[in-house]
Design a protein around this motif. Sequence first.
Motif, PDB file in Angstrom:
ATOM      1  N   SER A  89     -50.273 -21.583 -11.556  1.00 21.12           N
ATOM      2  CA  SER A  89     -48.884 -20.928 -11.600  1.00 21.12           C
ATOM      3  C   SER A  89     -48.160 -21.544 -12.826  1.00 21.12           C
ATOM      4  CB  SER A  89     -48.170 -21.305 -10.279  1.00 21.12           C
ATOM      5  OG  SER A  89     -48.830 -21.117  -9.244  1.00 21.12           O
ATOM      6  N   ARG A  91     -45.387 -21.834 -15.190  1.00 18.31           N
ATOM      7  CA  ARG A  91     -43.927 -21.397 -15.009  1.00 18.31           C
ATOM      8  C   ARG A  91     -43.451 -21.490 -16.337  1.00 18.31           C
ATOM      9  NH1 ARG A  91     -45.464 -24.631 -10.933  1.00 18.31           N
ATOM     10  NH2 ARG A  91     -45.191 -23.488  -8.629  1.00 18.31           N
ATOM     11  N   TYR A 230     -46.320 -16.919  -7.352  1.00 18.47           N
ATOM     12  CA  TYR A 230     -45.952 -16.828  -5.816  1.00 18.47           C
ATOM     13  C   TYR A 230     -44.532 -16.802  -5.294  1.00 18.47           C
ATOM     14  CZ  TYR A 230     -47.224 -15.286  -1.085  1.00 18.47           C
ATOM     15  OH  TYR A 230     -47.075 -14.522   0.183  1.00 18.47           O
ATOM     16  N   LYS A 277     -58.794 -29.777  -7.278  1.00 19.85           N
ATOM     17  CA  LYS A 277     -57.672 -29.817  -6.082  1.00 19.85           C
ATOM     18  C   LYS A 277     -58.216 -30.782  -4.986  1.00 19.85           C
ATOM     19  CE  LYS A 277     -55.274 -25.461  -6.329  1.00 19.85           C
ATOM     20  NZ  LYS A 277     -55.273 -24.802  -7.688  1.00 19.85           N
TER      21      LYS A 277
HETATM   22  C1  LIG Z   1     -47.311 -19.233  -0.153  1.00 17.55           C
HETATM   23  C2  LIG Z   1     -46.644 -19.833  -1.346  1.00 17.55           C
HETATM   24  C3  LIG Z   1     -45.374 -20.022  -1.862  1.00 17.55           C
HETATM   25  C4  LIG Z   1     -45.236 -20.388  -3.317  1.00 17.55           C
HETATM   26  N1  LIG Z   1     -43.765 -20.213  -3.477  1.00 17.55           N
HETATM   27  C5  LIG Z   1     -43.326 -20.647  -4.725  1.00 17.55           C
HETATM   28  C6  LIG Z   1     -41.922 -20.531  -5.204  1.00 17.55           C
HETATM   29  O1  LIG Z   1     -41.330 -20.121  -4.609  1.00 17.55           O
HETATM   30  N2  LIG Z   1     -41.633 -20.867  -6.564  1.00 17.55           N
HETATM   31  C7  LIG Z   1     -42.752 -21.456  -7.379  1.00 17.55           C
HETATM   32  O2  LIG Z   1     -42.333 -21.858  -8.744  1.00 17.55           O
HETATM   33  N3  LIG Z   1     -44.065 -21.678  -6.935  1.00 17.55           N
HETATM   34  C8  LIG Z   1     -44.428 -21.198  -5.725  1.00 17.55           C
HETATM   35  N4  LIG Z   1     -45.706 -21.102  -5.140  1.00 17.55           N
HETATM   36  C9  LIG Z   1     -46.624 -21.875  -6.061  1.00 17.55           C
HETATM   37  C10 LIG Z   1     -47.285 -23.113  -5.779  1.00 17.55           C
HETATM   38  O3  LIG Z   1     -46.292 -23.923  -5.910  1.00 17.55           O
HETATM   39  C11 LIG Z   1     -48.470 -23.398  -6.383  1.00 17.55           C
HETATM   40  O4  LIG Z   1     -49.650 -22.471  -6.054  1.00 17.55           O
HETATM   41  C12 LIG Z   1     -49.182 -24.736  -6.136  1.00 17.55           C
HETATM   42  O5  LIG Z   1     -48.305 -25.816  -6.505  1.00 17.55           O
HETATM   43  C13 LIG Z   1     -50.600 -25.042  -7.050  1.00 17.55           C
HETATM   44  O6  LIG Z   1     -50.422 -24.863  -8.332  1.00 17.55           O
HETATM   45  P1  LIG Z   1     -51.182 -23.690  -8.886  1.00 17.55           P
HETATM   46  O7  LIG Z   1     -50.870 -22.329  -8.315  1.00 17.55           O
HETATM   47  O8  LIG Z   1     -51.041 -23.683 -10.411  1.00 17.55           O
HETATM   48  O9  LIG Z   1     -52.731 -23.840  -8.449  1.00 17.55           O
HETATM   49  C14 LIG Z   1     -46.114 -20.799  -4.013  1.00 17.55           C
HETATM   50  C15 LIG Z   1     -47.444 -20.532  -3.508  1.00 17.55           C
HETATM   51  C16 LIG Z   1     -47.783 -20.085  -2.347  1.00 17.55           C
HETATM   52  C17 LIG Z   1     -49.152 -20.199  -2.001  1.00 17.55           C
END
Ligand SMILES: Cc1cc2nc3c(=O)[nH]c(=O)nc-3n(C[C@H](O)[C@H](O)[C@H](O)COP(=O)(O)O)c2cc1C
Length: 283
Positions: A89, A91, A230, A277
């Motif tokens: 994710s 950002r 997400y 992870k």
């Molecule tokens: C159901 C869900 C809700 C999430 N909501 C947010 C959010 O509102 N803001 C954000 O920056 N990341 C959000 N994330 C991202 C997670 O923080 C992120 O997937 C997690 O920290 C793992 O990192 P990666 O996706 O880089 O593997 C969300 C992920 C999921 C699955």
Amino acid sequence: MNKITINNNCKRCGRCARVCPAAVYTYEKGEVPKVVKPQHCIQCGHCVDVCEADALQHDSFSPEHIHRVQKELIPSPESLMELMKSRRSNRTITELPIPTEALKDIIEAAYVAPTSENSRKVVVTVLEGAEIQAVEDATMKFFLRLASVLMSKPIRPLTKLFLRDLYNEAAELYRFERRWKAGQRPCTCNAKALLVISTPKKYEFGWQDCNMAYQNASLMAEAHGVSQIYMGLVQIAFKFIGQRKTEELLHLPPGHKPFAIMALGMPAFYYPKYTDKPKKYKK
Ligand SMILES: Cc1cc2nc3c(=O)[nH]c(=O)nc-3n(C[C@H](O)[C@H](O)[C@H](O)COP(=O)(O)O)c2cc1C
């Protein structure tokens, strides 16, 4: 009711009957399968796709919508695993536009995901520019209103005692507020596009279908080098925003509910590594 016919090219293998999840066909060994319950057809296309002899005509699938699988294009287990493990994710979304072809593929990936009973009720709505700003503002205002109650002097000790997680996240919220006031969009990660994935509110597999679509789209975004995040915070806020306002701000079809929301944009840089992870769940 669908019109389904089987012509003389049929090799009588019975595979169409075997794969049909809706018992549309009956089959006796060595015979041409019979179309007995076309009214039960869910238009999944299994019968068409499995027929090596092109003997089955189905009025939902004209020839231009039937494709031979290009096996050489299917990723190997290793390449798929590498994609899934290195997906992040990210950002660090910049002002760069998302390439049109990439966005098209991401949306198509969402639409080809499986849906319960092939009901295909999922709708993907793309928001950009001022539409994203409106979503950001609604989300930020919702959380600030919530905090103004939960962190007010008389309630704060109760929040600390009973809503520990929310209490601990207040500092993060105020950091977001400062960034928001400075013109950034912290809740929506400064996205250049938001994909709102919705189904009718009352459809019982809305969560499942939308999140299957989300994951397809997320892997396609990663394959294109587009960042996706997400939007859980936005989704929480919109649970409390009311149906009419939700439809208006998210530009949804009438009666739809957003079951998954994705922020998209081009990142400032890519990560050269990924970490394993760790499993957090312990029996
Ligand atoms: C159901 C869900 C809700 C999430 N909501 C947010 C959010 O509102 N803001 C954000 O920056 N990341 C959000 N994330 C991202 C997670 O923080 C992120 O997937 C997690 O920290 C793992 O990192 P990666 O996706 O880089 O593997 C969300 C992920 C999921 C699955």
